[in-house]
Design a protein around this motif. Structure first.
Motif, PDB file in Angstrom:
ATOM      1  N   GLY A 150       0.782  -1.228   0.000  1.00  0.00           N
ATOM      2  CA  GLY A 150       0.000   0.000   0.000  1.00  0.00           C
ATOM      3  C   GLY A 150       0.811   1.274   0.000  1.00  0.00           C
ATOM      4  O   GLY A 150       0.254   2.354  -0.206  1.00  0.00           O
ATOM      5  N   GLN A 151       2.125   1.176   0.231  1.00  0.00           N
ATOM      6  CA  GLN A 151       2.942   2.388   0.188  1.00  0.00           C
ATOM      7  C   GLN A 151       2.956   2.953  -1.223  1.00  0.00           C
ATOM      8  O   GLN A 151       3.026   2.220  -2.208  1.00  0.00           O
ATOM      9  CB  GLN A 151       4.372   2.082   0.641  1.00  0.00           C
ATOM     10  N   ILE A 152       2.876   4.279  -1.311  1.00  0.00           N
ATOM     11  CA  ILE A 152       2.900   4.947  -2.615  1.00  0.00           C
ATOM     12  C   ILE A 152       4.303   4.883  -3.196  1.00  0.00           C
ATOM     13  O   ILE A 152       5.293   5.065  -2.483  1.00  0.00           O
ATOM     14  CB  ILE A 152       2.438   6.410  -2.476  1.00  0.00           C
ATOM     15  N   THR A 153       4.389   4.590  -4.496  1.00  0.00           N
ATOM     16  CA  THR A 153       5.674   4.504  -5.168  1.00  0.00           C
ATOM     17  C   THR A 153       5.666   5.352  -6.438  1.00  0.00           C
ATOM     18  O   THR A 153       4.619   5.532  -7.071  1.00  0.00           O
ATOM     19  CB  THR A 153       6.011   3.053  -5.567  1.00  0.00           C
ATOM     20  N   LEU A 154       6.834   5.854  -6.795  1.00  0.00           N
ATOM     21  CA  LEU A 154       7.030   6.540  -8.068  1.00  0.00           C
ATOM     22  C   LEU A 154       8.129   5.801  -8.825  1.00  0.00           C
ATOM     23  O   LEU A 154       9.186   5.509  -8.259  1.00  0.00           O
ATOM     24  CB  LEU A 154       7.441   8.000  -7.853  1.00  0.00           C
ATOM     25  N   ALA A 155       7.873   5.492 -10.092  1.00  0.00           N
ATOM     26  CA  ALA A 155       8.867   4.836 -10.943  1.00  0.00           C
ATOM     27  C   ALA A 155       9.466   5.883 -11.869  1.00  0.00           C
ATOM     28  O   ALA A 155       8.741   6.567 -12.596  1.00  0.00           O
ATOM     29  CB  ALA A 155       8.232   3.712 -11.747  1.00  0.00           C
ATOM     30  N   MET A 156      10.801   6.016 -11.843  1.00  0.00           N
ATOM     31  CA  MET A 156      11.487   7.035 -12.635  1.00  0.00           C
ATOM     32  C   MET A 156      12.458   6.372 -13.601  1.00  0.00           C
ATOM     33  O   MET A 156      13.162   5.431 -13.244  1.00  0.00           O
ATOM     34  CB  MET A 156      12.246   7.991 -11.718  1.00  0.00           C
ATOM     35  N   GLY A 157      12.493   6.877 -14.824  1.00  0.00           N
ATOM     36  CA  GLY A 157      13.409   6.327 -15.808  1.00  0.00           C
ATOM     37  C   GLY A 157      13.161   6.900 -17.180  1.00  0.00           C
ATOM     38  O   GLY A 157      12.673   8.028 -17.312  1.00  0.00           O
ATOM     39  N   SER A 158      13.491   6.102 -18.202  1.00  0.00           N
ATOM     40  CA  SER A 158      13.377   6.556 -19.595  1.00  0.00           C
ATOM     41  C   SER A 158      12.550   5.579 -20.415  1.00  0.00           C
ATOM     42  O   SER A 158      13.049   4.956 -21.356  1.00  0.00           O
ATOM     43  CB  SER A 158      14.774   6.703 -20.212  1.00  0.00           C
ATOM     44  N   PRO A 159      11.265   5.424 -20.088  1.00  0.00           N
ATOM     45  CA  PRO A 159      10.438   4.488 -20.860  1.00  0.00           C
ATOM     46  C   PRO A 159      10.328   4.943 -22.308  1.00  0.00           C
ATOM     47  O   PRO A 159      10.048   6.112 -22.593  1.00  0.00           O
ATOM     48  CB  PRO A 159       9.085   4.550 -20.145  1.00  0.00           C
ATOM     49  N   ASN A 205      12.485   1.642 -18.995  1.00  0.00           N
ATOM     50  CA  ASN A 205      12.436   1.903 -17.552  1.00  0.00           C
ATOM     51  C   ASN A 205      13.433   1.037 -16.786  1.00  0.00           C
ATOM     52  O   ASN A 205      13.795   1.351 -15.649  1.00  0.00           O
ATOM     53  CB  ASN A 205      11.052   1.619 -16.989  1.00  0.00           C
ATOM     54  N   SER A 206      13.845  -0.075 -17.390  1.00  0.00           N
ATOM     55  CA  SER A 206      14.744  -0.997 -16.702  1.00  0.00           C
ATOM     56  C   SER A 206      15.991  -0.278 -16.208  1.00  0.00           C
ATOM     57  O   SER A 206      16.629   0.462 -16.952  1.00  0.00           O
ATOM     58  CB  SER A 206      15.164  -2.126 -17.644  1.00  0.00           C
ATOM     59  N   GLY A 207      16.335  -0.516 -14.947  1.00  0.00           N
ATOM     60  CA  GLY A 207      17.494   0.131 -14.349  1.00  0.00           C
ATOM     61  C   GLY A 207      17.168   1.427 -13.647  1.00  0.00           C
ATOM     62  O   GLY A 207      18.013   1.993 -12.959  1.00  0.00           O
ATOM     63  N   GLY A 208      15.942   1.923 -13.814  1.00  0.00           N
ATOM     64  CA  GLY A 208      15.525   3.157 -13.162  1.00  0.00           C
ATOM     65  C   GLY A 208      15.122   2.940 -11.716  1.00  0.00           C
ATOM     66  O   GLY A 208      15.194   1.825 -11.187  1.00  0.00           O
ATOM     67  N   ALA A 209      14.667   3.999 -11.084  1.00  0.00           N
ATOM     68  CA  ALA A 209      14.415   3.976  -9.648  1.00  0.00           C
ATOM     69  C   ALA A 209      12.942   3.800  -9.306  1.00  0.00           C
ATOM     70  O   ALA A 209      12.079   4.451  -9.900  1.00  0.00           O
ATOM     71  CB  ALA A 209      14.923   5.268  -9.014  1.00  0.00           C
ATOM     72  N   LEU A 210      12.672   2.920  -8.347  1.00  0.00           N
ATOM     73  CA  LEU A 210      11.365   2.851  -7.704  1.00  0.00           C
ATOM     74  C   LEU A 210      11.528   3.517  -6.347  1.00  0.00           C
ATOM     75  O   LEU A 210      12.361   3.098  -5.533  1.00  0.00           O
ATOM     76  CB  LEU A 210      10.897   1.409  -7.540  1.00  0.00           C
ATOM     77  N   VAL A 211      10.754   4.561  -6.095  1.00  0.00           N
ATOM     78  CA  VAL A 211      11.015   5.472  -4.977  1.00  0.00           C
ATOM     79  C   VAL A 211       9.789   5.591  -4.089  1.00  0.00           C
ATOM     80  O   VAL A 211       8.647   5.558  -4.571  1.00  0.00           O
ATOM     81  CB  VAL A 211      11.383   6.875  -5.526  1.00  0.00           C
ATOM     82  N   ASN A 212      10.020   5.726  -2.766  1.00  0.00           N
ATOM     83  CA  ASN A 212       8.903   5.981  -1.854  1.00  0.00           C
ATOM     84  C   ASN A 212       8.758   7.478  -1.588  1.00  0.00           C
ATOM     85  O   ASN A 212       9.535   8.291  -2.103  1.00  0.00           O
ATOM     86  CB  ASN A 212       9.067   5.188  -0.546  1.00  0.00           C
ATOM     87  N   SER A 215      11.607   9.890  -0.473  1.00  0.00           N
ATOM     88  CA  SER A 215      12.690  10.131  -1.439  1.00  0.00           C
ATOM     89  C   SER A 215      13.800   9.091  -1.322  1.00  0.00           C
ATOM     90  O   SER A 215      14.963   9.374  -1.586  1.00  0.00           O
ATOM     91  CB  SER A 215      13.276  11.545  -1.271  1.00  0.00           C
ATOM     92  N   ARG A 216      13.422   7.870  -0.940  1.00  0.00           N
ATOM     93  CA  ARG A 216      14.377   6.774  -0.844  1.00  0.00           C
ATOM     94  C   ARG A 216      14.125   5.783  -1.982  1.00  0.00           C
ATOM     95  O   ARG A 216      12.972   5.435  -2.271  1.00  0.00           O
ATOM     96  CB  ARG A 216      14.251   6.037   0.495  1.00  0.00           C
ATOM     97  N   VAL A 217      15.194   5.319  -2.600  1.00  0.00           N
ATOM     98  CA  VAL A 217      15.071   4.291  -3.630  1.00  0.00           C
ATOM     99  C   VAL A 217      14.831   2.950  -2.945  1.00  0.00           C
ATOM    100  O   VAL A 217      15.660   2.500  -2.152  1.00  0.00           O
ATOM    101  CB  VAL A 217      16.334   4.227  -4.505  1.00  0.00           C
ATOM    102  N   ILE A 218      13.699   2.318  -3.237  1.00  0.00           N
ATOM    103  CA  ILE A 218      13.390   1.034  -2.615  1.00  0.00           C
ATOM    104  C   ILE A 218      13.580  -0.119  -3.598  1.00  0.00           C
ATOM    105  O   ILE A 218      13.461  -1.288  -3.212  1.00  0.00           O
ATOM    106  CB  ILE A 218      11.961   1.004  -2.043  1.00  0.00           C
ATOM    107  N   GLY A 219      13.884   0.214  -4.861  1.00  0.00           N
ATOM    108  CA  GLY A 219      14.119  -0.851  -5.827  1.00  0.00           C
ATOM    109  C   GLY A 219      14.566  -0.321  -7.173  1.00  0.00           C
ATOM    110  O   GLY A 219      14.496   0.883  -7.436  1.00  0.00           O
ATOM    111  N   ILE A 220      15.056  -1.226  -8.001  1.00  0.00           N
ATOM    112  CA  ILE A 220      15.392  -0.912  -9.398  1.00  0.00           C
ATOM    113  C   ILE A 220      14.316  -1.527 -10.285  1.00  0.00           C
ATOM    114  O   ILE A 220      14.072  -2.733 -10.235  1.00  0.00           O
ATOM    115  CB  ILE A 220      16.773  -1.466  -9.789  1.00  0.00           C
ATOM    116  N   ASN A 221      13.653  -0.678 -11.075  1.00  0.00           N
ATOM    117  CA  ASN A 221      12.644  -1.164 -12.010  1.00  0.00           C
ATOM    118  C   ASN A 221      13.286  -2.167 -12.969  1.00  0.00           C
ATOM    119  O   ASN A 221      14.285  -1.854 -13.618  1.00  0.00           O
ATOM    120  CB  ASN A 221      12.059  -0.005 -12.814  1.00  0.00           C
ATOM    121  N   THR A 222      12.704  -3.361 -13.059  1.00  0.00           N
ATOM    122  CA  THR A 222      13.366  -4.425 -13.813  1.00  0.00           C
ATOM    123  C   THR A 222      12.519  -5.007 -14.933  1.00  0.00           C
ATOM    124  O   THR A 222      12.985  -5.168 -16.051  1.00  0.00           O
ATOM    125  CB  THR A 222      13.826  -5.539 -12.861  1.00  0.00           C
ATOM    126  N   LEU A 223      11.275  -5.328 -14.657  1.00  0.00           N
ATOM    127  CA  LEU A 223      10.443  -5.883 -15.717  1.00  0.00           C
ATOM    128  C   LEU A 223       8.973  -5.740 -15.387  1.00  0.00           C
ATOM    129  O   LEU A 223       8.597  -5.525 -14.226  1.00  0.00           O
ATOM    130  CB  LEU A 223      10.770  -7.352 -15.963  1.00  0.00           C
TER     131      LEU A 223
END
Length: 357
Positions: A150-159, A205-212, A215-223
């Motif tokens: 349920g935590q809000i996430t933002l995915a950042m990258g170059s889709p 988007n692969s390799g970009g940031a999944l952020v809470n 402003s903390r990166v909680i993961g790398i967008n992968t697939l």
């Protein structure tokens, strides 16, 4: 002062709602009721503005740390890891390349970078800028143990090559074990403890940031997930990111020594392939080679043995074996069921650690 359009609509709904209740016969409301209505009507607008402000703050904090990576005819994303110019990304983004072109989110200038190291088993790699700018802004990585549903996430990258793009969603699940498809530059890795998100993840988007929202990166967008019955079409709202704890563990080792010696992933110390029965159906994972001194060798397993179960988990293929091991940790003692010369046997194996080739 007259109410705003949003407040006026909200107030009208509130008044309409109480018209059949305790309002006066003249249709006017008491001063107290009017005050309460105004407070209630302003709450949603205020809450919406606060959420919007939070989004914009996170984007301002983190987006400068997200880069676009171009290698040959393909592209992906990456995250600035430190002020020395190290950038962490997916192994399938770098592929077999050793040189790259990197563009920062706040610049149009192309920067040259080289490969530091790649670890396809966890689909992670580190590249380094040849001449890192002084204004480089490393990302801050979060605590994987605090990621919750349920935590809000933002995915950042170059889709699709659209650098500096942001999508939003929530954490849909944690602890997912996901097998990537092989081909197209992907190593086909099986990765445990992935974060599932509803934030849109598209090619690039692969390799970009999944952020809470801290402003903390909680993961790398992968697939992104695909629908098996629709010729590989993306399944909307189902994406996966490698967790921050895995990122920092692997990246630190690649930066310091160029390889991974402590992946945190369990291994039998074998190479294997899928074997098939007389009906050409997958029937287990047959051992091809056994590493001397490894977990399997120490337990007496031999080339030619067909593994059919890890603990209580059935194994009918190499992929099933890899998935079963991905959910375990080094040092775990597990019962391996296998067949040798047509006879079913078991062995208690203390699992080792998967390392770089």
């Amino acid at each position: 002062m007259p109410a705003t359009g949003v407040a006026a609509v909200a107030a009208a709904l509130a008044l309409t709602g109480c018209s059949s209740g305790s309002s006066s016969s003249s249709g006017s409301s008491s001063p107290g009721a009017s005050s309460a209505s105004k407070q209630a009507s302003s709450a949603p607008a205020q809450s919406g503005n606060q959420l919007q402000d939070a989004y914009q703050k996170v984007i301002a904090d983190v987006l400068p740390s997200v880069v676009q990576i171009i290698t040959g005819d393909s592209l992906g994303s990456g995250i600035v890891y430190d002020d020395k110019g190290d950038i962490v990304t997916n192994a399938h983004v770098v592929g077999s390349a050793t040189t790259f072109t990197v563009t920062l989110a706040n610049s149009t200038k192309a920067l040259d970078a080289g490969l530091v190291g790649s670890y396809p088993d966890s689909d992670l790699a580190v590249i380094r800028l040849n001449s890192p700018p002084s204004a480089l802004k490393p990302a801050v990585f979060g605590d994987s143990g605090k990621v919750e549903l349920g935590q809000i996430t933002l995915a950042m990258g170059s889709p699709l090559g659209l650098a500096g793009s942001v999508t939003q969603g929530i954490v849909s699940a944690t602890g997912r074990t996901v097998s990537e498809p092989q081909g197209g530059g992907s190593p086909g890795a099986t990765i445990a403890n992935m974060v599932q998100t509803s934030a849109a993840i598209n090619p690039g988007n692969s390799g970009g940031a999944l952020v809470n929202l801290d402003s903390r990166v909680i993961g790398i967008n992968t697939l992104a997930a695909t629908e098996p019955e629709s010729n590989g079409a993306a399944a909307p709202g189902i994406g996966f990111a490698i967790p921050a704890s895995t990122i920092t563990n692997i990246a630190d080792q690649l930066i310091k020594q160029g390889k991974v010696t402590n992946s945190g992933r369990a291994a039998l110390g074998i190479t294997a392939r899928t074997t098939f029965d007389q009906q050409f159906q997958p029937a287990g994972a047959v051992i091809v080679t056994v590493s001397p001194g490894g977990a399997a060798a120490s337990a007496g397993l031999q080339p030619g043995d067909v593994i059919t179960k890890i603990g209580d988990t059935p194994v009918d293929s190499l992929n099933a074996l890899t998935t079963a091991l991905a959910s375990l940790t080094p040092g775990t003692k597990v019962t391996v069921t296998y067949t040798r010369d047509g006879n079913t046997q078991t062995a208690d194996v203390t699992l080792g650690t998967l390392q770089s080739p």
